[in-house]
Enzyme design. Structure first.
Site, PDB file in Angstrom:
ATOM      1  N   GLU A  96      -7.518  -7.450   7.790  1.00  0.00           N
ATOM      2  CA  GLU A  96      -6.698  -7.859   6.825  1.00  0.00           C
ATOM      3  C   GLU A  96      -5.110  -7.997   7.281  1.00  0.00           C
ATOM      4  OE1 GLU A  96      -7.495  -7.875   3.520  1.00  0.00           O
ATOM      5  OE2 GLU A  96      -5.430  -7.600   2.516  1.00  0.00           O
ATOM      6  N   ASP A  97      -4.940  -7.115   8.202  1.00  0.00           N
ATOM      7  CA  ASP A  97      -3.253  -7.415   8.485  1.00  0.00           C
ATOM      8  C   ASP A  97      -3.052  -8.000   9.952  1.00  0.00           C
ATOM      9  OD1 ASP A  97      -2.877  -6.095   6.180  1.00  0.00           O
ATOM     10  OD2 ASP A  97      -2.748  -3.860   6.923  1.00  0.00           O
TER      11      ASP A  97
END
Ligand code: MN
Length: 493
Positions: A76-77
């Protein structure tokens, strides 16, 4: 580094054979991926990953789950891809991480999305329950560090935890997680009530400390004399939010509540539970109607224990909770406790089955809850039902669908060879409308030549109807029959 060392120590304590190298590798991988990233609290991002893993390690969960927890925010990051995670840590870990990533995209923003979110969460859970367990641990740490976030975001996360995560944890029998989620969220949502309730607990503990110690001492002696082995004997304090809710039910009168503090006794086996109960009752007079045998009759979420309130030392009332170590772990960690027993026998199979049934109950509750919420546009769910395969896969169908629609939704071959069905373990007729949460099993007859054109009378989905009709066209008998039966209007899917 000390955080990682603590994690490794916990894992080793749970299982001396645990693959700690794999955990170190996952830590280094995540650490590198999150390099330079900070949490809102200004801490290095990796601390969040390790904290999440630590919670799960304390629940005695195994290494693949810990590895997935360390990696849970990587796709996600960061720039690292799912493919890289799979290459380094295998398909099982990668699937868990993918599941968490999908769940992470769900945000609680207004009621309409809320419904959609519940559905997605539910589907994710059905695919791999470990994903939701990791999500709980992730959420716990986010709640613990909520103070650093802007007010609006704080509120959103606290609301979502209270309304979605905590009830789910409860249904999954994860009492400890549920209690922590509720307390952390309650603190933000209603700080005044939180403070006054927490104060009440602290006062009660202080006031009863001496008496509890004495009651415990006397009981301990008697248990020893009776040769009952004590694995653990300690005071336990009620969670703040749980007490708050109980107070509301009892006219805000704390003197009516006996279990603010309780004595929890953990013994070796089932027989010792009842033997210990006998000793407790011989020593202390039981309060009438306060004996609950949740061992013989477990709570719906599987909770097992003996509860009894007695007049202890000086006539003070205290509740005893008696259970085995296994019951204790299941009460604290619920569904998650299933992974810390290395049993691949019939027993764990039974648990799997119990879990599938549990899922269906849970879903019914969620849907009831949604319907209870005011000002809600529930069209989306009102026209759909969710039913299960015996393996726990979810099939999403239009309302009033039948087992035939279900069979075709699984596979056209299953539909074509469908000979009957069982709904919730009972033989059922194919034309009966299915209900939300039903567990449906299709009985197959391999020798069957194809669908019965008569099914068109009750098949609802266009995929089932299309398939049945095209088969009918190929057989004269079918063609004749199709003409005889009136056509329903196809429902758009
Ligand atoms: Mn996270």
């Amino acid at each position: 580094m000390p955080r990682l060392e603590k994690l490794l120590t916990t894992l080793k304590k749970n299982d001396p054979q645990a693959d700690l190298d794999m955990v170190r590798l996952a830590f280094e991988f995540a650490d590198k991926a999150h390099e330079g990233q900070k949490r809102a609290s200004d801490e290095p991002y990796i601390n969040h990953c390790v904290a999440t893993a630590q919670t799960l390690a304390e629940m005695k969960l195994d290494v693949p789950i810990i590895v997935a927890a360390l990696l849970h925010d990587v796709p996600e990051d960061t720039a690292v891809t799912m493919a890289e995670i799979e290459k380094n840590f295998g398909a099982d870990v990668a699937q868990m991480v993918a599941g968490i990533t999908k769940l992470g995209k769900i945000k609680y923003r207004g009621m309409e999305r809320y419904i959609e979110n519940l559905r997605k969460m539910f589907v994710a859970m059905a695919q791999d329950i470990r994903v939701i367990v990791i999500k709980f641990a992730d959420r716990l740490h986010n709640l613990q560090t909520l103070g650093a976030l802007p007010e609006e975001k704080r509120r959103r996360i606290a609301m979502e935890s209270m309304e979605i995560f905590a009830p789910l944890a409860g249904r999954l029998g994860m009492g400890e997680i549920k209690g922590q989620l509720e307390d952390l969220a309650f603190k933000y949502l209603n700080p005044k009530e939180y403070e006054s309730t927490a104060k009440l607990i602290a006062e009660r503990v202080k006031q009863k400390e001496k008496f509890l110690e004495k009651t415990q001492e006397t009981t301990q002696k008697e248990l020893k004399t009776a040769n009952i082995k004590i694995l653990s004997f300690h005071g336990r304090v009620k969670h703040v939010y749980s007490l708050y809710r109980k107070l509301v039910r009892y006219d805000n009168d704390p003197t009516k509540i006996y279990d603010v503090v309780a004595l929890r006794l953990i013994v070796e086996d089932l027989a010792s539970c009842y033997a210990a109960l006998g000793i407790v009752h011989k020593l202390w007079r039981p309060v009438p109607h306060r004996i609950k045998d949740y061992i013989a009759q477990p709570k719906p979420n599987g909770y097992q224990s003996l509860h009894t309130a007695v007049f202890g030392e000086n006539g003070y009332i205290v509740e005893f909770q008696i259970r085995t170590q296994k019951m204790h772990e299941e009460a604290e960690y619920g569904i998650a406790a299933f992974w810390n027993y290395k049993e691949n026998d019939a027993k764990s199979m039974n648990k799997q089955l119990a879990w599938i049934k549990e899922l269906s109950v849970m879903q019914k509750n969620l849907l009831t809850k949604i319907k209870d919420l005011e000002n809600l546009k529930v069209d989306f769910l009102q026209n759909r039902i969710f039913v299960f395969t015996p393996k726990g896969d979810i099939i999403d169908l239009p309302e009033n669908s039948t087992a035939i629609d279900f069979a075709y939704a699984i596979h056209s071959d299953v539909g074509d060879h469908c000979a009957g069905c069982r709904v919730n373990d009972q033989m059922s007729s194919l034309d009966k409308s299915l209900k939300n949460g039903d567990v449906v099993e299709i009985i197959i007859d391999k020798k069957r030549k194809g669908p019965n054109p008569g099914w068109l009378k009750f098949a609802k989905t266009s995929s089932a109807r299309g398939r049945i009709r095209s088969f009918a066209k190929h057989s004269i008998a079918g063609w004749v029959k199709e003409k005889i039966w009136p056509r329903d209007n196809d429902e758009d899917e």
